[in-house]
Design a protein around this motif. Structure first.
Motif, short mmCIF file in Angstrom:
data_model
loop_
_atom_site.label_atom_id
_atom_site.label_comp_id
_atom_site.label_asym_id
_atom_site.label_seq_id
_atom_site.Cartn_x
_atom_site.Cartn_y
_atom_site.Cartn_z
N PHE A 60 40.99 129.64 -23.87
CA PHE A 60 39.66 129.16 -24.23
C PHE A 60 39.75 128.04 -25.26
O PHE A 60 40.77 127.88 -25.93
CB PHE A 60 38.79 130.31 -24.75
CG PHE A 60 39.30 130.94 -26.01
CD1 PHE A 60 38.87 130.51 -27.24
CD2 PHE A 60 40.23 131.97 -25.96
CE1 PHE A 60 39.34 131.09 -28.41
CE2 PHE A 60 40.71 132.57 -27.11
CZ PHE A 60 40.27 132.12 -28.34
N ASP A 61 38.65 127.27 -25.32
CA ASP A 61 38.58 126.15 -26.27
C ASP A 61 37.80 126.59 -27.50
O ASP A 61 36.81 127.33 -27.37
CB ASP A 61 37.82 124.97 -25.65
CG ASP A 61 38.51 124.42 -24.41
OD1 ASP A 61 39.70 124.09 -24.51
OD2 ASP A 61 37.86 124.35 -23.35
N PHE A 62 38.24 126.12 -28.65
CA PHE A 62 37.45 126.37 -29.85
C PHE A 62 37.54 125.12 -30.74
O PHE A 62 38.63 124.63 -31.02
CB PHE A 62 37.97 127.60 -30.60
CG PHE A 62 37.10 128.01 -31.75
CD1 PHE A 62 35.77 128.34 -31.54
CD2 PHE A 62 37.59 128.04 -33.05
CE1 PHE A 62 34.94 128.71 -32.59
CE2 PHE A 62 36.77 128.41 -34.11
CZ PHE A 62 35.45 128.75 -33.88
N ILE A 160 27.90 117.31 -8.64
CA ILE A 160 27.93 118.02 -7.34
C ILE A 160 29.27 118.72 -7.18
O ILE A 160 29.34 119.91 -6.89
CB ILE A 160 27.66 117.04 -6.17
CG1 ILE A 160 26.22 116.54 -6.30
CG2 ILE A 160 27.90 117.74 -4.83
CD1 ILE A 160 25.83 115.49 -5.31
N ALA A 161 30.36 117.98 -7.44
CA ALA A 161 31.69 118.59 -7.37
C ALA A 161 32.04 119.12 -8.75
O ALA A 161 32.79 118.50 -9.48
CB ALA A 161 32.71 117.56 -6.92
N ARG A 162 31.42 120.25 -9.08
CA ARG A 162 31.58 120.79 -10.43
C ARG A 162 32.94 121.44 -10.61
O ARG A 162 33.43 122.12 -9.71
CB ARG A 162 30.49 121.83 -10.67
CG ARG A 162 30.21 122.05 -12.09
CD ARG A 162 28.95 122.72 -12.33
NE ARG A 162 28.48 123.61 -11.25
CZ ARG A 162 27.48 124.43 -11.43
NH1 ARG A 162 26.88 124.47 -12.58
NH2 ARG A 162 27.08 125.21 -10.47
N LYS A 163 33.54 121.18 -11.77
CA LYS A 163 34.84 121.82 -12.05
C LYS A 163 34.64 123.32 -12.18
O LYS A 163 33.59 123.76 -12.66
CB LYS A 163 35.39 121.29 -13.38
CG LYS A 163 35.92 119.88 -13.27
CD LYS A 163 36.49 119.44 -14.61
CE LYS A 163 36.92 118.00 -14.54
NZ LYS A 163 36.59 117.24 -15.72
N LYS A 164 35.67 124.08 -11.82
CA LYS A 164 35.56 125.53 -11.91
C LYS A 164 35.38 125.94 -13.37
O LYS A 164 34.61 126.82 -13.70
CB LYS A 164 36.80 126.18 -11.32
CG LYS A 164 36.64 127.67 -11.14
CD LYS A 164 37.66 128.25 -10.22
CE LYS A 164 37.43 129.72 -10.00
NZ LYS A 164 37.71 130.54 -11.15
N ARG A 165 36.11 125.24 -14.21
CA ARG A 165 35.98 125.55 -15.63
C ARG A 165 35.82 124.22 -16.38
O ARG A 165 36.72 123.39 -16.37
CB ARG A 165 37.22 126.28 -16.11
CG ARG A 165 37.10 126.76 -17.51
CD ARG A 165 38.26 127.64 -17.92
NE ARG A 165 38.24 127.78 -19.36
CZ ARG A 165 38.92 127.00 -20.17
NH1 ARG A 165 39.70 126.08 -19.69
NH2 ARG A 165 38.83 127.16 -21.47
N ILE A 166 34.64 124.05 -16.98
CA ILE A 166 34.36 122.79 -17.66
C ILE A 166 35.07 122.75 -19.01
O ILE A 166 34.92 123.67 -19.81
CB ILE A 166 32.83 122.62 -17.86
CG1 ILE A 166 32.12 122.69 -16.50
CG2 ILE A 166 32.52 121.33 -18.58
CD1 ILE A 166 30.62 122.75 -16.60
N PRO A 167 35.84 121.69 -19.26
CA PRO A 167 36.50 121.61 -20.57
C PRO A 167 35.43 121.56 -21.66
O PRO A 167 34.46 120.83 -21.55
CB PRO A 167 37.28 120.28 -20.51
CG PRO A 167 37.22 119.82 -19.11
CD PRO A 167 36.09 120.51 -18.42
N ASP A 168 35.59 122.39 -22.67
CA ASP A 168 34.55 122.51 -23.69
C ASP A 168 34.94 121.76 -24.96
O ASP A 168 35.81 122.19 -25.70
CB ASP A 168 34.33 124.00 -23.99
CG ASP A 168 33.06 124.23 -24.79
OD1 ASP A 168 32.39 123.24 -25.15
OD2 ASP A 168 32.72 125.40 -25.03
N THR A 169 34.28 120.61 -25.16
CA THR A 169 34.57 119.85 -26.39
C THR A 169 33.43 119.99 -27.39
O THR A 169 33.42 119.34 -28.42
CB THR A 169 34.78 118.35 -26.07
OG1 THR A 169 33.57 117.86 -25.46
CG2 THR A 169 35.96 118.11 -25.16
N ARG A 170 32.46 120.86 -27.07
CA ARG A 170 31.30 121.01 -27.96
C ARG A 170 31.75 121.60 -29.31
O ARG A 170 32.65 122.44 -29.35
CB ARG A 170 30.27 121.93 -27.30
CG ARG A 170 29.70 121.34 -26.02
CD ARG A 170 28.89 122.34 -25.26
NE ARG A 170 29.65 123.51 -24.87
CZ ARG A 170 29.16 124.54 -24.19
NH1 ARG A 170 27.89 124.53 -23.84
NH2 ARG A 170 29.91 125.55 -23.86
#
Ligand SMILES: Nc1nc2c(ncn2[C@@H]2O[C@H](COP(=O)(O)OP(=O)(O)OP(=O)(O)O)[C@@H](O)[C@H]2O)c(=O)[nH]1
Ligand SMILES: [Mg+2]
Length: 350
Positions: A60-62, A160-170
């Motif tokens: 996971f991203d943090f 439309i072609a959504r990644k399975k897991r969106i990289p989280d830079t928030r």
């Protein structure tokens, strides 16, 4: 043909052989270790194990951001985090090199693995403010950066072609550095926090706590809490998001006692009682950054990572990002209509 005693015996045995019913393969009805007398076990509690396995696989991203006036030790604390027990890795600066003044927003990331779980920790260092003649709207570049990360996430979600897991830079949490003046908060600090608390989880910290006596520190912490309250500044953990009484009791203690954490930063190591420790060398001794008797850095680290990491991510996703997303779609800024949320969206919110 010679027939040995064994063979003849076998032959006799064969002729009498009645096929025995084969034993059924054992099908596990429930995981090991679960009380078998429990009839009708469905296995809902295995979700924890399933989630653990999944998290271990995907990681996971943090993301933590440091913000505050110039020279308060933000870059030093970024180094401290990476050199402390969070990772024990060098953040790229040479030990002897002096940390330069930060002039642009810079993200430094490391993948940290513990117990088979991978965390991609990114710390976003920002330039200090407050030394310009006109400090009006100086929070804008920071707010812009935070919103840009929401926008990036939103664009990925509506793809439309959504990644399975969106990289989280928030930005999941923003450490706001307060100068250890012992006096009141500066109007600029209040303005800054007021703006940022609407878009991100703010955790106020008193910088360079080694410059205060114990009494000064206690008194200053109280004053800061009071001023934040009087000025209506909501910091993390926000009262309104406590989920139950247990949450409330735990968080009230943090809000009323721990906040703002009084920290000391350093990227230098010294030998103390045969152990290498991160510290600041002064004429009267070494201030150990990770020693709870010396400062609250370890408390802050435990709060952010050990107890509230998941909640920080959830509040970011469910409150701050959701507010941005709703506003963005209301404004109808050229985005296609949102698709209905799927599990994939939630996967990115580990
Ligand atoms: N006494 C004391 N000094 C510190 C502490 N942390 C950092 N410093 C010193 O403060 C100075 C500024 O540190 P930086 O980490 O560059 O500060 P900054 O907030 O990143 O500064 P800008 O990049 O200009 O915003 C350096 O000389 C550090 O050694 C601390 O906890 N206590
Ligand atoms: Mg800096």
């Amino acid at each position: 043909m010679f027939k040995g005693p064994v063979d003849s015996k076998n032959e006799a045995a064969m002729s009498e052989l009645v096929p025995e019913p084969r034993q059924k393969p054992v099908v596990p009805m429930k995981p090991m270790g679960i009380n078998t007398s429990l009839l009708g076990y469905i296995g809902i509690d295995t979700i924890i194990e399933q989630m653990r396995k999944k998290t271990m696989k995907t990681g996971f991203d943090f993301n933590i951001m440091v913000v505050g006036q110039s020279g308060l030790g933000k870059s030093t604390l970024v180094n401290t985090l990476f050199k402390s027990q969070v990772s024990r890795k060098s953040s790229g600066w040479n030990r002897e090199e002096k940390i330069p003044k930060t002039v642009e927003i810079k993200a430094i990331g490391h993948v940290i693995e513990e117990g088979g779980v991978k965390m991609k920790l990114t710390v976003i260092d920002t330039p200090g403010f407050g030394d310009q003649i006109n400090n009006e709207n100086c929070w804008e570049p920071i707010e812009k950066y935070i919103n840009e990360q929401y926008e990036k996430f939103l664009k990925e979600e509506v793809n439309i072609a959504r990644k399975k897991r969106i990289p989280d830079t928030r930005v999941h949490c923003c450490l706001y550095f307060i100068s250890p003046t012992g006096h009141s908060l500066r109007p600029l600090d209040l303005e800054f926090m007021k703006h940022l608390s609407k878009v991100v989880n703010i955790i106020p910290v008193i910088a360079k706590a080694d410059t205060m006596t114990l009494e000064e520190k206690t008194e200053f912490k109280q004053r800061v809490r009071k001023e934040l309250e009087v000025n209506g500044i909501e910091f993390y953990p926000q009262k309104e998001f406590d989920e139950d009484l247990e949450d409330k009791t735990e968080n009230d203690k943090i809000r009323q006692e721990s906040m703002p954490f009084a920290v000391v930063g350093s990227d230098k190591e010294y030998q103390v009682n045969g152990k290498r420790v991160l510290g600041r060398k002064t004429p009267w001794g070494i201030i150990e950054v990770e020693n709870l008797n010396h400062c609250e850095f370890a408390l802050l680290r435990d709060f952010v990572i050990r107890t509230h990491l998941q909640d920080l991510k959830e509040v970011t996703h469910n409150i701050h990002y959701e507010t941005y997303r709703a506003k963005r779609l209301n404004d109808n800024g050229g985005l296609p209509p949102m698709t209905v949320e799927t599990e994939e969206n939630h996967e990115s919110n580990l």
